[in-house]
Scaffold this motif. Structure first.
Motif, PDB file in Angstrom:
ATOM      1  N   VAL A   1       0.822  -1.142  -0.051  1.00  0.00           N
ATOM      2  CA  VAL A   1      -0.039  -0.081   0.069  1.00  0.00           C
ATOM      3  C   VAL A   1       0.991   1.394  -0.118  1.00  0.00           C
ATOM      4  N   GLY A   2       1.843   1.247   0.819  1.00  0.00           N
ATOM      5  CA  GLY A   2       2.784   2.398   0.774  1.00  0.00           C
ATOM      6  C   GLY A   2       3.719   2.686  -0.413  1.00  0.00           C
ATOM      7  N   PHE A   3       3.899   1.633  -1.216  1.00  0.00           N
ATOM      8  CA  PHE A   3       4.758   1.636  -2.440  1.00  0.00           C
ATOM      9  C   PHE A   3       3.898   2.372  -3.550  1.00  0.00           C
ATOM     10  N   ILE A   4       2.484   2.092  -3.261  1.00  0.00           N
ATOM     11  CA  ILE A   4       1.454   2.627  -4.396  1.00  0.00           C
ATOM     12  C   ILE A   4       0.911   4.007  -3.870  1.00  0.00           C
ATOM     13  N   TRP A   5       0.808   4.164  -2.556  1.00  0.00           N
ATOM     14  CA  TRP A   5       0.194   5.364  -2.047  1.00  0.00           C
ATOM     15  C   TRP A   5       1.066   6.633  -2.128  1.00  0.00           C
ATOM     16  N   TYR A   6       2.394   6.140  -1.680  1.00  0.00           N
ATOM     17  CA  TYR A   6       3.460   7.329  -1.444  1.00  0.00           C
ATOM     18  C   TYR A   6       4.239   7.249  -2.905  1.00  0.00           C
ATOM     19  N   ASN A   7       3.594   6.791  -3.971  1.00  0.00           N
ATOM     20  CA  ASN A   7       4.200   7.029  -5.267  1.00  0.00           C
ATOM     21  C   ASN A   7       4.020   8.492  -5.569  1.00  0.00           C
ATOM     22  N   PRO A   8       5.014   9.154  -6.367  1.00  0.00           N
ATOM     23  CA  PRO A   8       5.003  10.624  -6.857  1.00  0.00           C
ATOM     24  C   PRO A   8       3.486  10.838  -7.585  1.00  0.00           C
ATOM     25  N   LYS A   9       3.179   9.770  -8.314  1.00  0.00           N
ATOM     26  CA  LYS A   9       1.851   9.784  -9.279  1.00  0.00           C
ATOM     27  C   LYS A   9       0.933   9.936  -8.407  1.00  0.00           C
ATOM     28  N   VAL A  10       0.699   9.609  -7.386  1.00  0.00           N
ATOM     29  CA  VAL A  10      -0.338   9.190  -6.336  1.00  0.00           C
ATOM     30  C   VAL A  10      -0.357  10.532  -5.335  1.00  0.00           C
ATOM     31  N   PHE A  11       0.095  10.055  -3.978  1.00  0.00           N
ATOM     32  CA  PHE A  11       0.059  11.260  -2.943  1.00  0.00           C
ATOM     33  C   PHE A  11       1.472  11.321  -2.457  1.00  0.00           C
ATOM     34  N   GLY A  12       2.448  10.780  -3.092  1.00  0.00           N
ATOM     35  CA  GLY A  12       3.987  10.838  -2.717  1.00  0.00           C
ATOM     36  C   GLY A  12       4.287  12.490  -2.789  1.00  0.00           C
ATOM     37  N   THR A  13       4.097  12.955  -3.816  1.00  0.00           N
ATOM     38  CA  THR A  13       4.602  14.510  -3.899  1.00  0.00           C
ATOM     39  C   THR A  13       3.923  15.308  -3.061  1.00  0.00           C
ATOM     40  N   ILE A  14       2.543  15.120  -2.646  1.00  0.00           N
ATOM     41  CA  ILE A  14       1.833  15.936  -1.774  1.00  0.00           C
ATOM     42  C   ILE A  14       2.392  15.679  -0.516  1.00  0.00           C
TER      43      ILE A  14
ATOM     44  N   GLY B   1      18.452   8.609   4.660  1.00  0.00           N
ATOM     45  CA  GLY B   1      17.730   7.611   5.896  1.00  0.00           C
ATOM     46  C   GLY B   1      18.459   6.365   5.632  1.00  0.00           C
ATOM     47  N   ASN B   2      18.257   5.569   7.021  1.00  0.00           N
ATOM     48  CA  ASN B   2      18.890   4.493   7.070  1.00  0.00           C
ATOM     49  C   ASN B   2      17.694   3.560   6.625  1.00  0.00           C
ATOM     50  N   MET B   3      17.759   3.053   5.659  1.00  0.00           N
ATOM     51  CA  MET B   3      16.683   2.155   4.971  1.00  0.00           C
ATOM     52  C   MET B   3      16.353   0.849   5.577  1.00  0.00           C
ATOM     53  N   LEU B   4      17.674   0.288   5.967  1.00  0.00           N
ATOM     54  CA  LEU B   4      17.296  -1.001   6.697  1.00  0.00           C
ATOM     55  C   LEU B   4      16.817  -0.920   8.033  1.00  0.00           C
ATOM     56  N   LYS B   5      16.985   0.311   8.757  1.00  0.00           N
ATOM     57  CA  LYS B   5      16.325   0.621  10.084  1.00  0.00           C
ATOM     58  C   LYS B   5      14.917   1.092   9.778  1.00  0.00           C
ATOM     59  N   ILE B   6      14.660   1.839   8.888  1.00  0.00           N
ATOM     60  CA  ILE B   6      13.351   2.368   8.547  1.00  0.00           C
ATOM     61  C   ILE B   6      12.427   1.156   8.302  1.00  0.00           C
ATOM     62  N   PHE B   7      12.837   0.539   7.039  1.00  0.00           N
ATOM     63  CA  PHE B   7      11.852  -0.577   6.633  1.00  0.00           C
ATOM     64  C   PHE B   7      11.878  -1.799   7.742  1.00  0.00           C
ATOM     65  N   GLY B   8      12.933  -2.175   8.543  1.00  0.00           N
ATOM     66  CA  GLY B   8      13.049  -2.956   9.459  1.00  0.00           C
ATOM     67  C   GLY B   8      11.965  -2.834  10.705  1.00  0.00           C
ATOM     68  N   LEU B   9      12.052  -1.289  11.141  1.00  0.00           N
ATOM     69  CA  LEU B   9      11.242  -1.102  12.092  1.00  0.00           C
ATOM     70  C   LEU B   9       9.676  -0.890  11.594  1.00  0.00           C
ATOM     71  N   THR B  10       9.610  -0.338  10.422  1.00  0.00           N
ATOM     72  CA  THR B  10       8.263  -0.459   9.897  1.00  0.00           C
ATOM     73  C   THR B  10       7.640  -1.775   9.663  1.00  0.00           C
ATOM     74  N   PHE B  11       8.514  -2.810   9.460  1.00  0.00           N
ATOM     75  CA  PHE B  11       8.059  -4.332   9.348  1.00  0.00           C
ATOM     76  C   PHE B  11       7.340  -4.602  11.114  1.00  0.00           C
ATOM     77  N   ILE B  12       8.273  -4.407  11.591  1.00  0.00           N
ATOM     78  CA  ILE B  12       8.104  -4.849  13.161  1.00  0.00           C
ATOM     79  C   ILE B  12       6.580  -4.054  13.762  1.00  0.00           C
ATOM     80  N   TYR B  13       6.644  -2.881  13.550  1.00  0.00           N
ATOM     81  CA  TYR B  13       5.399  -2.034  14.093  1.00  0.00           C
ATOM     82  C   TYR B  13       4.194  -2.446  13.166  1.00  0.00           C
ATOM     83  N   SER B  14       4.320  -2.906  11.735  1.00  0.00           N
ATOM     84  CA  SER B  14       3.201  -3.406  11.221  1.00  0.00           C
ATOM     85  C   SER B  14       2.757  -4.665  11.674  1.00  0.00           C
TER      86      SER B  14
END
Length: 158
Positions: free
Chosen positions: A18-31, A46-59
Motif C-alpha cells: 500500500v505504501g509503495f502505491i500510496w506514496y508514489n509521486p503519481k499518487v500522493f507522494g509529492t503531496i 535515511g537508514n533504509m534497513l532501520k526504517i524498513f526493518g522497524l516499519t515491518f516490526i511495527y506493522s
C-alpha cells in the motif's frame, strides 16, 4: 482457526505494498513530501534497513491486534476467558460457527477501525504539530486503506 500467523505476516507486509502505491509521486507522494517537509536528499540520507526493518516490526504489532478487531469469534473467545471448552463459547460456535469470516467483513471492520480510531489519532497529532489537513488526510488515508486490507486478509483467510 481463529489465529492464522501466515495471514498476520501477510497483512503486515501488505502495508509495504500500500505504501509503495500510496506514496508514489503519481499518487500522493509529492503531496506528502511537500506537506511533511521531506526532500529527496533527506530521504536518501535515511537508514533504509532501520526504517524498513522497524516499519515491518511495527506493522506486525498492528497485525497481531487486528484479529481481535475483525473476527467476532475472537471476541467471544476472549469473553470466555480464552477457554474453548467454555459452554458459552461452544454455544456461540454451534449457532454462528464461521459466520462473518470473510474478506468483505474483515475489510469493513478494518475500514471502521481506520476511520474511527487511527484517523483521529493522526489528526490529533497533526493538529498539535501544526501539520496541514492535506498531510493528515494523506497519512490517515494510508492507514485507513492499510487497515481495510489488513482486516480483509486476517478475517477472510482461515
Amino acid at each position: 482457526m481463529l489465529f492464522n500467523l501466515i495471514a498476520v505476516v501477510l497483512a503486515a507486509l501488505s502495508t509495504f505494498v500500500v505504501g509503495f502505491i500510496w506514496y508514489n509521486p503519481k499518487v500522493f507522494g509529492t503531496i506528502w513530501m511537500q506537506e511533511s517537509g521531506m526532500t529527496e536528499e533527506k530521504a536518501k540520507k535515511g537508514n533504509m534497513l532501520k526504517i524498513f526493518g522497524l516499519t515491518f516490526i511495527y506493522s506486525l504489532l498492528i497485525a497481531f491486534v487486528v484479529p481481535s478487531i475483525v473476527i467476532h469469534q475472537v471476541g467471544v473467545l476472549q469473553a470466555a476467558g480464552g477457554n474453548m471448552e467454555d459452554e458459552a463459547y461452544k454455544a456461540f460456535m454451534m449457532v454462528h460457527g464461521e459466520m462473518f469470516r470473510s474478506f468483505k467483513h474483515g475489510a469493513l471492520h478494518g475500514l471502521i477501525c481506520g476511520i474511527t480510531f487511527v484517523l483521529p489519532i493522526i489528526a490529533i497529532n497533526g493538529l498539535f504539530e501544526q501539520k496541514s489537513w492535506k498531510y493528515m488526510l494523506v497519512t490517515g488515508g494510508y492507514w485507513v486503506v492499510s487497515l481495510t486490507i489488513m482486516g480483509a486478509i486476517i478475517c477472510g483467510w482461515k
